[in-house]
Write an enzyme that holds these catalytic residues in place. Structure first.
Site, PDB file in Angstrom:
ATOM      1  N   GLY A  58       0.788  -1.223   0.000  1.00 25.70           N
ATOM      2  CA  GLY A  58       0.000   0.000   0.000  1.00 25.70           C
ATOM      3  C   GLY A  58       0.818   1.270   0.000  1.00 25.70           C
ATOM      4  O   GLY A  58       1.656   1.464   0.848  1.00 25.70           O
ATOM      5  N   SER A  59       0.596   2.180  -0.942  1.00 21.22           N
ATOM      6  CA  SER A  59       1.471   3.327  -1.063  1.00 21.22           C
ATOM      7  C   SER A  59       1.007   4.236  -2.187  1.00 21.22           C
ATOM      8  O   SER A  59      -0.085   4.098  -2.718  1.00 21.22           O
ATOM      9  CB  SER A  59       2.894   2.843  -1.353  1.00 21.22           C
ATOM     10  OG  SER A  59       2.847   1.876  -2.390  1.00 21.22           O
ATOM     11  N   ARG A  60       1.899   5.193  -2.575  1.00 21.28           N
ATOM     12  CA  ARG A  60       1.605   6.030  -3.721  1.00 21.28           C
ATOM     13  C   ARG A  60       2.906   6.519  -4.346  1.00 21.28           C
ATOM     14  O   ARG A  60       3.969   6.487  -3.726  1.00 21.28           O
ATOM     15  CB  ARG A  60       0.705   7.199  -3.311  1.00 21.28           C
ATOM     16  CG  ARG A  60       1.399   8.467  -2.938  1.00 21.28           C
ATOM     17  CD  ARG A  60       0.385   9.545  -2.571  1.00 21.28           C
ATOM     18  NE  ARG A  60       0.962  10.866  -2.663  1.00 21.28           N
ATOM     19  CZ  ARG A  60       0.784  11.819  -1.758  1.00 21.28           C
ATOM     20  NH1 ARG A  60       0.044  11.584  -0.694  1.00 21.28           N
ATOM     21  NH2 ARG A  60       1.327  12.997  -1.924  1.00 21.28           N
TER      22      ARG A  60
END
Length: 221
Positions: free
Chosen positions: A187-189
């Site tokens: 999970g990240s960006r």
């Protein structure tokens, strides 16, 4: 095909899943068959989630200096002018792609060029869409000098679930658009910083596909 960064975790998850099935079979299968089936199904779901998270689909990039490709899979959540304080120290056009846990988390080089800057920053683990995540979360910043676009900065940002960012870019490297640039676990960006006035080919809410979606395109440069 699975990404090399997931090798250890996949082995551990597989071992725990097999062990869990044997334990559940020993204690539950005979006296509590329904509970055994439920536990078995949950173990299978756990293993499938781990395997799909580290999947690394083969995608051949349409290599060109005249366009910028999405570095990751995810949803375009920000397109705006912002002040970039680490490297450029001026205003840039930022395109931000948010990755949920079910997205492919391989990071790929969005342009061809020379790596001018690459730095890792330890930090917090705010949710990836938090306004301060790009400045306070664990992150890496990479700048690539491209023949057409000039210097392009991308930033891998850890989220609330992410606990490790892998970055392969090193200063002085010549990188090829679409090749493996790293990985962000759970999970990240990724934020991309472009020169003001850069034409943008995506809009808010679009689903980006790494190595396929064109973020920007210039004609006859």
């Amino acid at each position: 095909m699975f990404h090399k960064e997931g090798g250890k975790i996949i082995l551990i998850a597989t071992f725990l899943s097999v062990l869990g099935v044997f334990v559940a079979d020993y204690f539950l299968s005979e006296n509590f068959p329904i509970i055994f089936k439920i536990v078995g199904a949950l173990i299978l779901v756990f293993l499938v989630l781990i395997l799909q998270f580290f999947r690394n689909p083969t995608r051949i990039a349409d290599n060109s200096d005249n366009h910028i490709l999405a570095p990751v899979d995810g949803k375009v959540v920000v397109i705006e002018e912002v002040y970039e304080s680490e490297y450029f120290k001026d205003k840039r056009l930022m395109v931000s792609i948010f990755m949920s846990p079910i997205n492919v988390h391989v990071t790929r080089y969005c342009v061809n060029g020379i790596v001018k800057y690459s730095k890792y920053h330890p930090g917090k683990y705010l949710v990836a869409w938090h306004p301060k995540a790009s400045e306070e979360n664990e992150r890496t910043t990479v700048v690539i000098e491209n023949r057409v676009y000039g210097e392009i900065l991308y930033r891998q940002i850890a989220g609330a679930l992410a606990r490790r960012i892998v970055n392969y870019a090193q200063e002085g490297m010549r990188v090829v658009q679409g090749k493996d640039a790293g990985f962000i676990k759970f999970g990240s960006r990724v934020d991309i910083y472009l020169p003001i006035g850069t034409p943008i080919n995506v809009k808010l809410g679009d689903k980006a596909i790494g190595n396929k979606t064109i973020i920007s395109k210039k004609i006859n440069e």
